[in-house]
Design an enzyme around this catalytic site. Structure first.
Site, PDB file in Angstrom:
ATOM      1  N   GLU A 154       0.826  -1.192   0.076  1.00  0.00           N
ATOM      2  CA  GLU A 154       0.085  -0.185   0.037  1.00  0.00           C
ATOM      3  C   GLU A 154       0.891   1.120  -0.003  1.00  0.00           C
ATOM      4  OE1 GLU A 154      -2.881   1.407  -1.140  1.00  0.00           O
ATOM      5  OE2 GLU A 154      -3.920   0.034  -0.098  1.00  0.00           O
ATOM      6  N   GLU A 214      13.908  10.769  -3.114  1.00  0.00           N
ATOM      7  CA  GLU A 214      14.514   8.929  -3.340  1.00  0.00           C
ATOM      8  C   GLU A 214      16.017   9.273  -2.777  1.00  0.00           C
ATOM      9  OE1 GLU A 214      13.161   6.008  -3.947  1.00  0.00           O
ATOM     10  OE2 GLU A 214      11.379   6.969  -4.049  1.00  0.00           O
ATOM     11  N   ASP A 225      10.168   8.354 -10.531  1.00  0.00           N
ATOM     12  CA  ASP A 225       9.522   7.796  -9.540  1.00  0.00           C
ATOM     13  C   ASP A 225       7.891   7.923  -9.824  1.00  0.00           C
ATOM     14  OD1 ASP A 225       8.977   7.621  -6.599  1.00  0.00           O
ATOM     15  OD2 ASP A 225       7.716   9.173  -6.965  1.00  0.00           O
ATOM     16  N   LYS A 229       5.315   4.839 -10.408  1.00  0.00           N
ATOM     17  CA  LYS A 229       3.996   4.831  -9.668  1.00  0.00           C
ATOM     18  C   LYS A 229       2.777   4.553 -10.894  1.00  0.00           C
ATOM     19  CE  LYS A 229       5.144   7.353  -5.656  1.00  0.00           C
ATOM     20  NZ  LYS A 229       5.799   8.716  -5.058  1.00  0.00           N
ATOM     21  N   GLY A 326       3.428  13.167   6.745  1.00  0.00           N
ATOM     22  CA  GLY A 326       4.721  12.883   6.890  1.00  0.00           C
ATOM     23  C   GLY A 326       5.199  11.484   6.640  1.00  0.00           C
TER      24      GLY A 326
END
Ligand code: NAP
Length: 350
Positions: A154, A214, A225, A229, A326
């Site tokens: 997840e 990253e 990145d 995704k 965060g």
């Protein structure tokens, strides 16, 4: 509620897995009271630390200062440094592997091999790493189903916001037609900070200080990145396997602070926009900077915030915005996956 105890192993001990350990400690009582889950940490590994395992539970001084401990790994009577992932998982009597090592865009390794070893050794595998999802989703899911364990990820997209769980558990039979969103925090922080007057390098340093970049920040800046995704969403939610290199990709490297500020003066905002669209027998996928009108919901998303808009056959537009996450949000996604895995143990379902 009967209590089941889990031996937890952490592979990679950077921002994400350290935060996860803190969160596990913080929620220990609720995990036990509400979900019947107890846990102890029996394995810790990274390239620098090597493989550290103790099936009786690692003592907390190692967890608090693992790097220092590397040099003493042979000292503890039960502490056994292993040579490889399978030995390590076995020495730790692992029930769950939390994999949070750096992204390898090209082939997802060595994380794929590590996750496979965990599943084949009888542990659930939970990762925040997109590499294994995009390069081995079908293969790892099949192994997990065969051995009766879960492969869950997840936190790999949108920092633990339940996107995969949403479609898997709450939206059965809904057909996903298109996705649009801002899914890379680092570039969004850089664009927001350049609007506020910072140079590219100062804005990047700010993103790095927040712990969202990253390990190799060029993965963010050049759009990799975000492309991974997008490929993960196509692979899992649309069931169309897509590699990051299949995504039309342009990063923000060529975008000058002046261009970003000029757009702002003209009532627009530059954003690195991810797009995914299902066509008849394929999908079209892209990541590129777009100058958006302020009326676009994507334009309002600043800093580390992110947004995803789903077009489906049932819900014409379903939008999730995540404001100011965060590291806890990413760690939470892994904690929630752990609860899901424990739940499937409880009901005997995988
Ligand atoms: N930070 C975020 O907000 C966030 C959000 C969502 C997803 N993620 C994903 O979560 C993962 C971890 O992110 P992070 O921020 O925690 O990274 P990080 O702080 O750079 O930590 C990475 C850890 O992995 C270890 N590692 C790297 N390659 C390894 C290998 N081949 N074998 C064993 N250990 C290895 C590193 O230690 P050594 O160098 O000693 O090996 C380090 O302990 C990444 O895949 C990232 O994409 C991060």
């Amino acid at each position: 509620l009967s209590i089941k105890s889990y031996n937890l192993c952490f592979l990679g001990f950077g921002n994400v897995n350290r935060t996860l350990v803190r969160l596990l400690r913080d929620r220990e009582k609720e995990l036990s009271d509400r979900h019947g889950v107890a846990w102890q940490i029996t394995g810790l590994a990274s390239r620098r630390m090597g493989w550290i395992a103790d099936s009786a539970g690692l003592n907390s001084s190692i967890l608090d200062d693992p790097e220092k401990h590397k040099f003493h790994a042979n000292e503890g009577p039960a502490l056994r440094p292993s040579d490889n992932v399978r030995d390590w998982l076995q020495a730790a009597h692992a029930d769950v592997l939390f994999e949070a090592t750096s992204l390898n865009v090209e082939n997802g390794q060595p994380a794929i091999d590590h996750i496979r070893a965990a599943l084949e050794g009888g542990a659930h595998a939970i990762t925040a790493n997109k590499g294994p999802v995009v390069h081995a989703y079908v293969q790892l899911s099949e192994i997990a189903a065969k051995v009766g364990k879960r492969f869950l990820f997840e936190s790999s997209v949108m920092d633990g916001v339940p996107i995969f769980a949403l479609f898997r558990d709450a939206l059965p039979l809904v057909k996903l037609q298109a996705v649009r969103g801002i899914l890379n925090s680092t570039t969004n922080v850089i664009l927001s900070e350049m609007e506020n007057g910072l140079s590219f390098d100062a804005a990047l340093a700010k993103a790095q200080a927040l712990g969202v970049a990253e390990t190799d920040a060029s993965y963010d800046i050049d759009g990799w990145d975000a492309a991974v995704k997008v490929a993960a969403l196509a692979t899992v939610l649309m069931r169309v396997p897509l590699k990051p290199s299949d995504v039309r990709r342009e990063g923000i490297r060529k975008l000058s602070p002046q261009a970003v500020r000029d757009a702002k003066s003209a009532g627009k905002r530059y954003k690195l926009v991810c797009r995914l669209k299902r066509l008849d027998d394929r999908v079209e996928a892209s990541v590129q900077p777009e100058s958006l009108p302020l009326t676009d919901p994507l334009a309002a998303v600043e800093g580390t915030s992110s947004i995803i808009c789903f077009q489906t056959d049932i819900f014409p537009e379903l939008v999730i915005t995540e404001n100011n996450p965060g590291l806890e949000a990413t760690a939470y996604g892994m904690l929630a996956d752990f609860v899901r895995a424990a739940e499937s143990d409880r009901v005997g379902r995988t």
